[in-house]
Design a protein around this motif. Structure first.
Motif, PDB file in Angstrom:
ATOM      1  N   LEU A   3       0.837  -1.204   0.000  1.00 30.68           N
ATOM      2  CA  LEU A   3       0.000   0.000   0.000  1.00 30.68           C
ATOM      3  C   LEU A   3       0.871   1.254   0.000  1.00 30.68           C
ATOM      4  CD1 LEU A   3      -2.806  -0.745   2.640  1.00 30.68           C
ATOM      5  CD2 LEU A   3      -3.073  -0.552   0.168  1.00 30.68           C
ATOM      6  N   GLN A   4       1.899   1.219   0.830  1.00 29.85           N
ATOM      7  CA  GLN A   4       2.742   2.396   0.958  1.00 29.85           C
ATOM      8  C   GLN A   4       3.573   2.637  -0.290  1.00 29.85           C
ATOM      9  OE1 GLN A   4       1.705   3.929   3.604  1.00 29.85           O
ATOM     10  NE2 GLN A   4       2.737   5.682   2.776  1.00 29.85           N
ATOM     11  N   SER A   5       3.953   1.591  -0.994  1.00 26.33           N
ATOM     12  CA  SER A   5       4.665   1.760  -2.259  1.00 26.33           C
ATOM     13  C   SER A   5       3.788   2.477  -3.275  1.00 26.33           C
ATOM     14  CB  SER A   5       5.086   0.410  -2.829  1.00 26.33           C
ATOM     15  OG  SER A   5       6.060  -0.162  -2.025  1.00 26.33           O
ATOM     16  N   PHE A   6       2.531   2.085  -3.324  1.00 25.33           N
ATOM     17  CA  PHE A   6       1.556   2.731  -4.199  1.00 25.33           C
ATOM     18  C   PHE A   6       1.496   4.228  -3.882  1.00 25.33           C
ATOM     19  CE2 PHE A   6      -2.697   4.274  -5.059  1.00 25.33           C
ATOM     20  CZ  PHE A   6      -3.005   3.753  -6.309  1.00 25.33           C
ATOM     21  N   VAL A   7       1.415   4.539  -2.599  1.00 29.12           N
ATOM     22  CA  VAL A   7       1.279   5.925  -2.149  1.00 29.12           C
ATOM     23  C   VAL A   7       2.532   6.742  -2.451  1.00 29.12           C
ATOM     24  CG1 VAL A   7       1.068   7.378  -0.082  1.00 29.12           C
ATOM     25  CG2 VAL A   7      -0.446   5.396  -0.385  1.00 29.12           C
ATOM     26  N   THR A   8       3.687   6.247  -2.041  1.00 23.01           N
ATOM     27  CA  THR A   8       4.896   7.058  -2.188  1.00 23.01           C
ATOM     28  C   THR A   8       5.260   7.291  -3.654  1.00 23.01           C
ATOM     29  OG1 THR A   8       6.321   5.121  -1.855  1.00 23.01           O
ATOM     30  CG2 THR A   8       5.896   6.501   0.061  1.00 23.01           C
ATOM     31  N   THR A   9       5.071   6.295  -4.500  1.00 23.02           N
ATOM     32  CA  THR A   9       5.391   6.527  -5.911  1.00 23.02           C
ATOM     33  C   THR A   9       4.382   7.475  -6.554  1.00 23.02           C
ATOM     34  OG1 THR A   9       4.272   4.489  -6.610  1.00 23.02           O
ATOM     35  CG2 THR A   9       6.670   4.385  -6.269  1.00 23.02           C
ATOM     36  N   SER A  10       3.118   7.397  -6.141  1.00 23.06           N
ATOM     37  CA  SER A  10       2.116   8.347  -6.653  1.00 23.06           C
ATOM     38  C   SER A  10       2.526   9.777  -6.329  1.00 23.06           C
ATOM     39  CB  SER A  10       0.736   8.087  -6.026  1.00 23.06           C
ATOM     40  OG  SER A  10       0.242   6.848  -6.402  1.00 23.06           O
ATOM     41  N   ILE A  11       2.912   9.991  -5.089  1.00 26.90           N
ATOM     42  CA  ILE A  11       3.308  11.336  -4.662  1.00 26.90           C
ATOM     43  C   ILE A  11       4.589  11.770  -5.383  1.00 26.90           C
ATOM     44  CG2 ILE A  11       4.066  12.738  -2.696  1.00 26.90           C
ATOM     45  CD1 ILE A  11       1.136  11.995  -2.424  1.00 26.90           C
ATOM     46  N   HIS A  12       5.607  10.922  -5.358  1.00 24.55           N
ATOM     47  CA  HIS A  12       6.879  11.310  -5.959  1.00 24.55           C
ATOM     48  C   HIS A  12       6.749  11.662  -7.444  1.00 24.55           C
ATOM     49  CE1 HIS A  12       9.218   9.347  -2.522  1.00 24.55           C
ATOM     50  NE2 HIS A  12       9.472  10.632  -2.487  1.00 24.55           N
ATOM     51  N   PHE A  13       6.008  10.875  -8.191  1.00 18.87           N
ATOM     52  CA  PHE A  13       5.903  11.109  -9.623  1.00 18.87           C
ATOM     53  C   PHE A  13       5.089  12.350  -9.973  1.00 18.87           C
ATOM     54  CE2 PHE A  13       7.762   7.028 -10.115  1.00 18.87           C
ATOM     55  CZ  PHE A  13       8.173   6.917 -11.430  1.00 18.87           C
ATOM     56  N   HIS A  14       4.158  12.740  -9.096  1.00 23.01           N
ATOM     57  CA  HIS A  14       3.234  13.829  -9.433  1.00 23.01           C
ATOM     58  C   HIS A  14       3.384  15.059  -8.534  1.00 23.01           C
ATOM     59  CE1 HIS A  14       1.257  11.405 -12.452  1.00 23.01           C
ATOM     60  NE2 HIS A  14       1.379  10.388 -11.607  1.00 23.01           N
ATOM     61  N   TRP A  15       4.376  15.059  -7.682  1.00 23.26           N
ATOM     62  CA  TRP A  15       4.631  16.130  -6.712  1.00 23.26           C
ATOM     63  C   TRP A  15       4.733  17.487  -7.401  1.00 23.26           C
ATOM     64  CZ3 TRP A  15       8.038  14.610  -2.091  1.00 23.26           C
ATOM     65  CH2 TRP A  15       8.269  15.681  -1.233  1.00 23.26           C
ATOM     66  N   PHE A  16       5.673  17.603  -8.310  1.00 23.91           N
ATOM     67  CA  PHE A  16       5.927  18.875  -8.984  1.00 23.91           C
ATOM     68  C   PHE A  16       4.688  19.338  -9.751  1.00 23.91           C
ATOM     69  CE2 PHE A  16       7.285  21.379 -12.632  1.00 23.91           C
ATOM     70  CZ  PHE A  16       8.084  22.345 -12.028  1.00 23.91           C
ATOM     71  N   SER A  17       4.090  18.442 -10.517  1.00 25.73           N
ATOM     72  CA  SER A  17       2.907  18.800 -11.310  1.00 25.73           C
ATOM     73  C   SER A  17       1.772  19.279 -10.426  1.00 25.73           C
ATOM     74  CB  SER A  17       2.428  17.607 -12.138  1.00 25.73           C
ATOM     75  OG  SER A  17       3.410  17.231 -13.064  1.00 25.73           O
ATOM     76  N   TYR A  18       1.547  18.586  -9.321  1.00 29.21           N
ATOM     77  CA  TYR A  18       0.462  18.977  -8.423  1.00 29.21           C
ATOM     78  C   TYR A  18       0.690  20.378  -7.869  1.00 29.21           C
ATOM     79  CZ  TYR A  18      -2.444  19.308  -4.287  1.00 29.21           C
ATOM     80  OH  TYR A  18      -3.321  19.747  -3.345  1.00 29.21           O
ATOM     81  N   LEU A  19       1.891  20.606  -7.334  1.00 28.42           N
ATOM     82  CA  LEU A  19       2.153  21.909  -6.725  1.00 28.42           C
ATOM     83  C   LEU A  19       2.067  23.038  -7.745  1.00 28.42           C
ATOM     84  CD1 LEU A  19       5.024  21.154  -4.178  1.00 28.42           C
ATOM     85  CD2 LEU A  19       2.612  21.626  -3.689  1.00 28.42           C
ATOM     86  N   THR A  20       2.637  22.851  -8.911  1.00 28.35           N
ATOM     87  CA  THR A  20       2.575  23.921  -9.911  1.00 28.35           C
ATOM     88  C   THR A  20       1.147  24.101 -10.431  1.00 28.35           C
ATOM     89  OG1 THR A  20       3.313  22.406 -11.654  1.00 28.35           O
ATOM     90  CG2 THR A  20       5.003  23.787 -10.584  1.00 28.35           C
ATOM     91  N   ASP A  21       0.377  23.020 -10.509  1.00 24.94           N
ATOM     92  CA  ASP A  21      -1.023  23.134 -10.937  1.00 24.94           C
ATOM     93  C   ASP A  21      -1.868  23.949  -9.966  1.00 24.94           C
ATOM     94  OD1 ASP A  21      -0.562  21.660 -13.211  1.00 24.94           O
ATOM     95  OD2 ASP A  21      -1.635  19.859 -12.541  1.00 24.94           O
ATOM     96  N   ILE A  22      -1.531  23.892  -8.673  1.00 23.32           N
ATOM     97  CA  ILE A  22      -2.339  24.633  -7.704  1.00 23.32           C
ATOM     98  C   ILE A  22      -1.753  26.011  -7.389  1.00 23.32           C
ATOM     99  CG2 ILE A  22      -3.376  22.556  -6.696  1.00 23.32           C
ATOM    100  CD1 ILE A  22      -1.490  22.940  -4.282  1.00 23.32           C
ATOM    101  N   GLY A  23      -0.738  26.427  -8.156  1.00 29.90           N
ATOM    102  CA  GLY A  23      -0.261  27.798  -8.042  1.00 29.90           C
ATOM    103  C   GLY A  23       1.062  28.010  -7.334  1.00 29.90           C
ATOM    104  N   VAL A  24       1.702  26.949  -6.875  1.00 30.09           N
ATOM    105  CA  VAL A  24       3.017  27.087  -6.251  1.00 30.09           C
ATOM    106  C   VAL A  24       4.032  27.266  -7.380  1.00 30.09           C
ATOM    107  CG1 VAL A  24       4.753  25.960  -4.779  1.00 30.09           C
ATOM    108  CG2 VAL A  24       2.310  25.682  -4.272  1.00 30.09           C
ATOM    109  N   SER A  25       4.969  28.179  -7.205  1.00 27.10           N
ATOM    110  CA  SER A  25       5.958  28.429  -8.259  1.00 27.10           C
ATOM    111  C   SER A  25       6.786  27.172  -8.528  1.00 27.10           C
ATOM    112  CB  SER A  25       6.872  29.585  -7.875  1.00 27.10           C
ATOM    113  OG  SER A  25       7.772  29.179  -6.858  1.00 27.10           O
TER     114      SER A  25
END
Length: 175
Positions: A3-25
């Motif tokens: 379960l945790q592998s699913f979670v951590t890879t989801s976050i790691h792969f989409h971290w930058f995209s998520y933050l920039t999509d919501i307005g973080v530089s």
């Protein structure tokens, strides 16, 4: 662990995209992403020493609960400071997790069985590792946002912590 592998890879792969999509530089997003491993490295070493004094099961559950809490923070990280706080919290959670995940195999199954147990678990672990980012991407494509998959990720982390607390050490059969 899967379960945790699913979670951590989801976050790691989409971290930058998520933050920039919501307005973080993009600069703040990169710093946030960079903080995690910088924090995780010393925390991993510290977690190894703590694992010798605290039941590893409790330490692993703590890492899952910290992961759930950090992901909850991630969902609201719409500025640089919250993005940095997430990077630090996520780094602490993964630093603990990656160390105790290796210790718990020996504690639960004995050193003589580590190879066989890890060999049996690895396919599920790798499958969830690969499905995490793909599921997050599909969730984004369907909903137009990462919110749903990250909420699910926080819930899965909390479930993982609870399952870890409820897990019992297997009885070892002489043989």
């Amino acid at each position: 662990v899967s379960l945790q592998s699913f979670v951590t890879t989801s976050i790691h792969f989409h971290w930058f995209s998520y933050l920039t999509d919501i307005g973080v530089s993009s600069g703040a997003s990169v710093v946030s992403l960079s903080l995690s491993p910088l924090i995780s490295m010393p925390v991993s070493v510290l977690a190894g020493f703590i694992a010798e004094r605290v039941p590893v099961q409790k330490l692993m559950a703590l890492s899952y609960y910290l992961m759930a809490g950090s992901i909850a923070l991630f969902l609201f990280a719409d500025n640089a400071m919250l993005a940095y706080a997430f990077g630090i919290c996520f780094g602490i959670a993964t630093g603990i997790l990656f160390t105790v995940m290796n210790v718990i195999w020996a504690d639960y199954f004995g050193r003589d069985s580590i190879g066989a147990i890890r060999g049996m678990v690895s396919p599920a672990h790798m499958l969830s590792n690969s499905l995490g980012p793909l599921t997050a991407a599909a969730s984004f494509d369907i909903t137009g946002s990462y919110k749903l998959i990250f909420i699910v990720s926080a819930i899965l982390s909390a479930i993982g912590g609870t399952l870890t607390i409820l897990a019992r050490t297997p009885n070892h059969q002489p043989g």
